[in-house]
Design a protein around this motif. Structure first.
Motif, PDB file in Angstrom:
ATOM      1  N   GLY A  12       2.449  -1.023  -9.184  1.00 56.28           N
ATOM      2  CA  GLY A  12       3.382  -0.421  -8.263  1.00 56.28           C
ATOM      3  C   GLY A  12       3.189  -0.849  -6.824  1.00 56.28           C
ATOM      4  N   TYR A  13       2.188  -1.730  -6.574  1.00 49.92           N
ATOM      5  CA  TYR A  13       1.922  -2.188  -5.207  1.00 49.92           C
ATOM      6  C   TYR A  13       1.767  -3.705  -5.197  1.00 49.92           C
ATOM      7  N   GLU A  14       2.076  -4.293  -4.043  1.00 47.14           N
ATOM      8  CA  GLU A  14       1.876  -5.728  -3.883  1.00 47.14           C
ATOM      9  C   GLU A  14       0.381  -6.013  -3.796  1.00 47.14           C
ATOM     10  N   PRO A  15      -0.130  -6.973  -4.579  1.00 49.36           N
ATOM     11  CA  PRO A  15      -1.557  -7.310  -4.493  1.00 49.36           C
ATOM     12  C   PRO A  15      -1.895  -7.870  -3.112  1.00 49.36           C
ATOM     13  N   LYS A  16      -3.153  -7.728  -2.747  1.00 44.62           N
ATOM     14  CA  LYS A  16      -3.570  -8.134  -1.412  1.00 44.62           C
ATOM     15  C   LYS A  16      -4.930  -8.805  -1.483  1.00 44.62           C
ATOM     16  N   VAL A  17      -5.105  -9.864  -0.725  1.00 46.15           N
ATOM     17  CA  VAL A  17      -6.391 -10.546  -0.616  1.00 46.15           C
ATOM     18  C   VAL A  17      -6.873 -10.403   0.825  1.00 46.15           C
ATOM     19  N   ILE A  18      -8.122  -9.909   0.991  1.00 53.24           N
ATOM     20  CA  ILE A  18      -8.667  -9.660   2.318  1.00 53.24           C
ATOM     21  C   ILE A  18      -9.935 -10.481   2.500  1.00 53.24           C
ATOM     22  N   ASP A  19      -9.976 -11.264   3.538  1.00 51.72           N
ATOM     23  CA  ASP A  19     -11.179 -12.023   3.863  1.00 51.72           C
ATOM     24  C   ASP A  19     -12.243 -11.050   4.352  1.00 51.72           C
ATOM     25  N   VAL A  20     -13.465 -11.160   3.792  1.00 58.69           N
ATOM     26  CA  VAL A  20     -14.511 -10.201   4.106  1.00 58.69           C
ATOM     27  C   VAL A  20     -14.845 -10.212   5.596  1.00 58.69           C
ATOM     28  N   SER A  21     -14.640 -11.336   6.280  1.00 57.28           N
ATOM     29  CA  SER A  21     -14.934 -11.398   7.706  1.00 57.28           C
ATOM     30  C   SER A  21     -13.962 -10.537   8.522  1.00 57.28           C
ATOM     31  N   GLU A  22     -12.802 -10.214   7.913  1.00 53.32           N
ATOM     32  CA  GLU A  22     -11.810  -9.385   8.597  1.00 53.32           C
ATOM     33  C   GLU A  22     -11.926  -7.915   8.222  1.00 53.32           C
ATOM     34  N   PHE A  23     -12.887  -7.622   7.330  1.00 52.80           N
ATOM     35  CA  PHE A  23     -13.025  -6.251   6.844  1.00 52.80           C
ATOM     36  C   PHE A  23     -14.088  -5.516   7.645  1.00 52.80           C
ATOM     37  N   ALA A  24     -13.700  -4.457   8.314  1.00 51.66           N
ATOM     38  CA  ALA A  24     -14.660  -3.602   9.019  1.00 51.66           C
ATOM     39  C   ALA A  24     -15.119  -2.510   8.058  1.00 51.66           C
ATOM     40  N   LEU A  61       5.803  -1.490  -4.234  1.00 54.36           N
ATOM     41  CA  LEU A  61       6.822  -2.376  -4.789  1.00 54.36           C
ATOM     42  C   LEU A  61       8.012  -1.560  -5.244  1.00 54.36           C
ATOM     43  N   GLU A  62       9.186  -2.176  -5.226  1.00 52.98           N
ATOM     44  CA  GLU A  62      10.337  -1.616  -5.925  1.00 52.98           C
ATOM     45  C   GLU A  62      10.044  -1.821  -7.392  1.00 52.98           C
ATOM     46  N   TYR A  63       9.683  -0.739  -8.105  1.00 53.62           N
ATOM     47  CA  TYR A  63       9.080  -0.914  -9.425  1.00 53.62           C
ATOM     48  C   TYR A  63      10.096  -1.385 -10.463  1.00 53.62           C
ATOM     49  N   HIS A  64       9.753  -2.473 -11.142  1.00 51.60           N
ATOM     50  CA  HIS A  64      10.544  -2.977 -12.261  1.00 51.60           C
ATOM     51  C   HIS A  64       9.605  -3.155 -13.447  1.00 51.60           C
ATOM     52  N   LEU A  65      10.060  -2.741 -14.607  1.00 49.49           N
ATOM     53  CA  LEU A  65       9.240  -2.919 -15.802  1.00 49.49           C
ATOM     54  C   LEU A  65       9.118  -4.402 -16.116  1.00 49.49           C
ATOM     55  N   PRO A  66       7.915  -4.850 -16.435  1.00 48.50           N
ATOM     56  CA  PRO A  66       7.749  -6.278 -16.725  1.00 48.50           C
ATOM     57  C   PRO A  66       8.430  -6.660 -18.022  1.00 48.50           C
ATOM     58  N   ALA A  67       8.791  -7.918 -18.122  1.00 44.28           N
ATOM     59  CA  ALA A  67       9.401  -8.415 -19.357  1.00 44.28           C
ATOM     60  C   ALA A  67       8.355  -8.421 -20.463  1.00 44.28           C
ATOM     61  N   VAL A  68       8.819  -8.205 -21.684  1.00 46.19           N
ATOM     62  CA  VAL A  68       7.924  -8.200 -22.826  1.00 46.19           C
ATOM     63  C   VAL A  68       7.745  -9.630 -23.322  1.00 46.19           C
ATOM     64  N   ASN A  69       6.523 -10.126 -23.329  1.00 48.54           N
ATOM     65  CA  ASN A  69       6.230 -11.477 -23.795  1.00 48.54           C
ATOM     66  C   ASN A  69       5.870 -11.448 -25.274  1.00 48.54           C
ATOM     67  N   VAL A  70       6.507 -12.255 -26.069  1.00 50.40           N
ATOM     68  CA  VAL A  70       6.180 -12.361 -27.484  1.00 50.40           C
ATOM     69  C   VAL A  70       5.085 -13.408 -27.640  1.00 50.40           C
ATOM     70  N   LEU A  71       3.908 -12.969 -28.043  1.00 55.73           N
ATOM     71  CA  LEU A  71       2.754 -13.856 -28.120  1.00 55.73           C
ATOM     72  C   LEU A  71       2.538 -14.323 -29.549  1.00 55.73           C
ATOM     73  N   PRO A  72       2.000 -15.536 -29.731  1.00 58.75           N
ATOM     74  CA  PRO A  72       1.768 -16.050 -31.078  1.00 58.75           C
ATOM     75  C   PRO A  72       0.628 -15.334 -31.788  1.00 58.75           C
ATOM     76  N   THR A  73      -0.279 -14.752 -31.046  1.00 63.65           N
ATOM     77  CA  THR A  73      -1.382 -14.002 -31.649  1.00 63.65           C
ATOM     78  C   THR A  73      -1.287 -12.561 -31.218  1.00 63.65           C
ATOM     79  N   GLU A  74      -2.156 -11.731 -31.764  1.00 61.47           N
ATOM     80  CA  GLU A  74      -2.103 -10.305 -31.456  1.00 61.47           C
ATOM     81  C   GLU A  74      -2.414 -10.076 -29.984  1.00 61.47           C
TER      82      GLU A  74
END
Length: 789
Positions: free
Chosen positions: A75-87, A97-110
């Motif tokens: 439900g949120y945008e992922p974020k990457v934070i450089d440790v040097s910028e982290f206090a 995020l404007e929540y949308h259900l992800p598409a269902v992927n049909v996988l060849p294995t379980e």
């Protein structure tokens, strides 16, 4: 090497580790609301990570060089934070995020997420706290209620809106606090007591138990009860096939334990009452570490979001540590006029877990939730607070308590609760509102009043009476009653009553047979044949062996039939007679539990069949004296299925032997009118008192198909198909159903609704031997009317 040298070397190595170890602390919060976000994934090196607690806090201790934090949450945008910028101790904000259900992927294995969830289901029994050995704990609950302001509103606009609603800027609309003690002995045997509480604006904390009732203590049972509905648990055998699972992330903790982050949602091709959310699964034990769940659709305009955080304690047992809930109220009743939805946000903290408690068997009965905080000697909630009140909390109490005192909110709330119970308090007396106005086809419009002593006079006895007048039969009726309850907090009473009133012909009642808000009660509106009864009854009701309830009685009445009975062939009015009867009534509801609340003792139901039995013997005198015996029984069971369909079965029967007057024959099976309200567990096409029987058996079958469950539609219709069958026998001269009476129907339930009622339409058809000559007369069209809560 000497031992002292070894110790010194180890000490130096330890000091080196400590000197090189790094600690990072912080909070993750919502960019728009500034509220902390629970269960956020924070990966700080290749494959290593942690998760925030229910308050959005995290702490990382590591010897590994950290260069960045990868922060993610559904439900949120992922974020990457450089440790040097982290206090250190800083707040990391995530953008929703404007929540949308992800598409269902049909996988060849379980699907790997399904493989993991199968292990969770396989191990659910040993991780479910409901199955643990005896334990006890203390739970602190706190909940706020406020408007959900749009994110695009500026602080100035928000302040103006709050001012226009008569609110001050920094206070909540409401604040609830309570503390409960939970005791658990074994599966199905336990009790939670609300020990103390406080509600802003109220002197008496009548509503303080509300936050404790929003979610279950654990997330392992096949159905999760929320908002009074049963939702299929994704961590259950049927849930594996009904939900779509996605393995979102995998990482290891500082102790090298694997954590699987798995999201879930209802499959598009399935129709059932479902949830959406995510799990954190412990890789070594396959126990649920955290779970978040949101009702996939709204129910009566409400949506509930819950989170649970678990901790391992001893012997591999995982107990809930923190519980969070968010209840959104919108578009229901008067709330439709509010500018924005109301949202209640609550948190519960589980503390003082004791895995070796000393319990007495006398502490446990069928009451699983008991509210003790309204007692005069209840302790102050301040002694139990998990954390101090915030400045906003204190302001809310100060502001709303002053408003409550000025506007007498306690008295208003107590009056509203009394009205729900059916009376209006008048000091040491109480007015019975059920007698004020009523209606049936025999008496017509009824007006009256009932006045009884209140618990303020005595909690051990009550006395009073009622008077009514029917404008249809132009007759007065009245009754007097004295009731004694010698043991407080027990289901027992002794009573004596005198009545000069009318009763429906051919009917009978079971102890606790009809719930207070059941549409079965609508049958009284249709009554068109009644008998006048004058006399007195004395008896007792009590509970024994936990799941049995019993009643015994003796009555002496003079019965005077007022009209000829439809089921009597010659059509003569039955003569008056005097009747003495002694009887026993039993009810068995195995594993039925109750909650004691300000509204009284409320049943939580049972998954077992409920069985009723009446047995009576009597003597009546007209020209001569006669004796008779009667037996009546009922068995009721509802079957719930994972796809939210359900089946309801009810079997009912009566048997009469000896010499008996025609007045006592079973004749109240029908509920037909040209167009009227639907009464469940009656024959909708059978005319009132059309048939009589001295012995009968009836079966009521219905099967429901709920539609549109996982949607935000206010209207969620159901299709209910039904078939009713009855066989009966009677003496010569009585119209009866010895060849079998059959009808089937279709009920379109909840086609539209308001805050109080749900409306529908039904049609039933009569067939078989007792089919009527005119085809149209075999059809019955009815309005479905049910309470929406």
């Amino acid at each position: 090497m000497k031992v002292s040298s070894i110790i010194l070397l180890l000490f130096l190595q330890f000091c080196q580790l400590v000197s090189t170890a790094q600690t990072y602390k912080g909070i993750v919060a919502d960019e728009q609301t500034k509220e902390p976000i629970a269960f956020v994934n924070i990966v700080y090196s290749e494959g290593a990570g942690t998760v925030t607690d229910i308050d959005g806090r995290f702490e990382i201790r590591t010897n590994i060089e950290v260069t960045e934090f990868r922060v993610s949450c559904l439900g949120y945008e992922p974020k990457v934070i450089d440790v040097s910028e982290f206090a250190n101790k800083a707040t990391i904000y995530l953008q929703p995020l404007e929540y949308h259900l992800p598409a269902v992927n049909v996988l060849p294995t379980e699907n790997p997420a399904v493989i993991i969830m199968k292990q969770v289901v396989k191990n659910r029994y040993r991780h479910n706290p409901d199955n643990y050995d005896p334990f006890s704990c203390i739970i602190y609950h706190k909940m706020t209620l406020d408007f959900e302001w749009p994110s695009n509103l500026s602080l100035e606009e928000r302040a103006e809106l709050r001012d226009s609603l008569g609110l001050i800027n920094d206070s909540f609309l409401f604040l609830f606090e309570s503390v409960s003690e939970k005791k658990h002995v074994k599966k199905g045997v336990g009790k939670e007591k609300i020990l103390s509480g406080r509600v802003s604006g109220l002197k008496d904390p009548i509503l303080a138990s509300f936050p404790a009732m929003l979610q279950p203590f654990s997330f392992y049972n096949q159905y999760v009860k929320l908002l009074g509905y049963s939702y299929l648990n994704p961590a259950s055998k049927p849930g594996l096939a009904a939900y779509q699972f996605v393995l979102e992330d995998t990482y290891t903790t500082a102790t090298n334990d694997s954590i699987y982050y798995i999201s879930y949602r209802p499959r598009n091709d399935k129709n059932f009452r479902g949830l959406t959310g995510a799990f954190h699964i412990d890789g070594s034990s396959f126990a649920i570490k955290t779970v978040s769940a949101t009702t996939a659709g709204t129910e009566n305009g409400m949506r509930l979001f819950i989170r649970q955080n678990y901790q391992p304690v001893a012997n591999g047992a995982w107990y809930p540590k923190q519980l969070e809930s968010s209840l959104e109220l919108g578009g229901m009743g008067a709330l439709r006029k509010l500018p924005f939805p109301l949202v209640g946000k609550g948190k519960s903290y589980v503390t003082a877990i004791n895995t070796q408690p000393q319990f007495s068997a006398k502490e446990f009965d069928n009451v699983v939730m008991e509210d003790l905080n309204i007692a005069d000697d209840a302790p102050d909630i301040a002694h139990f607070r998990y954390e101090p009140l915030t400045a906003r909390d204190s302001l809310t109490y100060q502001y709303l308590d002053s408003i409550g005192r000025k506007n007498h909110l306690d008295a208003i709330l107590k009056t509203q609760i009394s009205l729900v119970k059916g009376y209006v308090p008048m000091g040491k007396l109480q007015l019975d509102v059920s007698r004020l106005i009523d209606y049936n086809d025999y008496e017509g419009l009824k007006l009256g009043a009932g006045l009884y002593t209140s618990p303020r006079l005595s909690k051990n006895f009550s006395t009073g009476g009622y008077y009514t007048y029917g404008f249809g039969d132009k007759a007065s009726k009245y009754g007097l009653e004295f009731t004694l309850s010698p043991f407080r907090n027990k289901e027992n009473r002794l009573y004596v009553k005198y009545q000069d009133d009318v009763y429906a012909t051919g009917s009978f009642e079971f102890i606790d047979g009809v719930k207070a808000l059941s549409s079965e009660r609508f049958s009284r509106f249709l009554t068109e044949t009644m008998d006048l009864s004058r006399g007195w009854t004395t008896g007792a009701e009590f509970r024994f062996v936990k799941y049995f309830k019993a009643g015994i009685y003796y009555s002496n009445h003079e019965l005077n039939p007022q009209r000829s009975y439809r089921f009597v062939v010659d059509g003569n009015v039955a003569p008056a007679f005097e009747m003495n009867e002694v009887g026993l009534k039993l009810k068995w509801a195995n594993k039925e539990t109750f909650s004691n609340s300000p509204l009284g003792k409320i049943s939580n139901g049972t998954n077992w069949p409920v069985v009723w039995l009446n047995a009576s013997a009597g003597r009546w005198a007209s020209d001569s004296q006669y004796e008779y015996t009667r037996l009546e029984s009922r068995v009721h069971k509802r079957f719930n299925y994972p796809n939210s369909m359900y089946t309801v079965l009810r079997f009912e029967g009566g048997y009469m032997s000896g010499d008996y007057p025609s007045t006592l024959l079973y004749s109240a099976l029908g509920s037909y009118k040209s167009f009227t309200v639907l009464v469940p567990y009656t024959f909708g096409t059978m005319r009132l008192n059309e048939f009589g029987a001295n012995r009968f058996t009836a079966m009521y079958f219905s099967h429901g198909f709920p539609l549109g469950l996982n949607t935000n539609n206010r209207i969620k219709p159901e299709i209910v198909v039904s078939t009713n069958v009855a066989f009966g026998d009677a003496p010569v001269g009585i119209s009866t159903i010895n060849k079998g009476y059959y009808e089937s129907g279709l009920y379109l339930k909840n086609l539209f609704s308001n805050f109080i009622f749900q409306y529908g339409l039904s049609v039933h058809y009569r067939y078989g031997t007792y089919r009527l000559p005119e085809a149209i007369d075999n059809w019955a069209f009815k309005l479905g009317l049910e309470f929406a809560f």
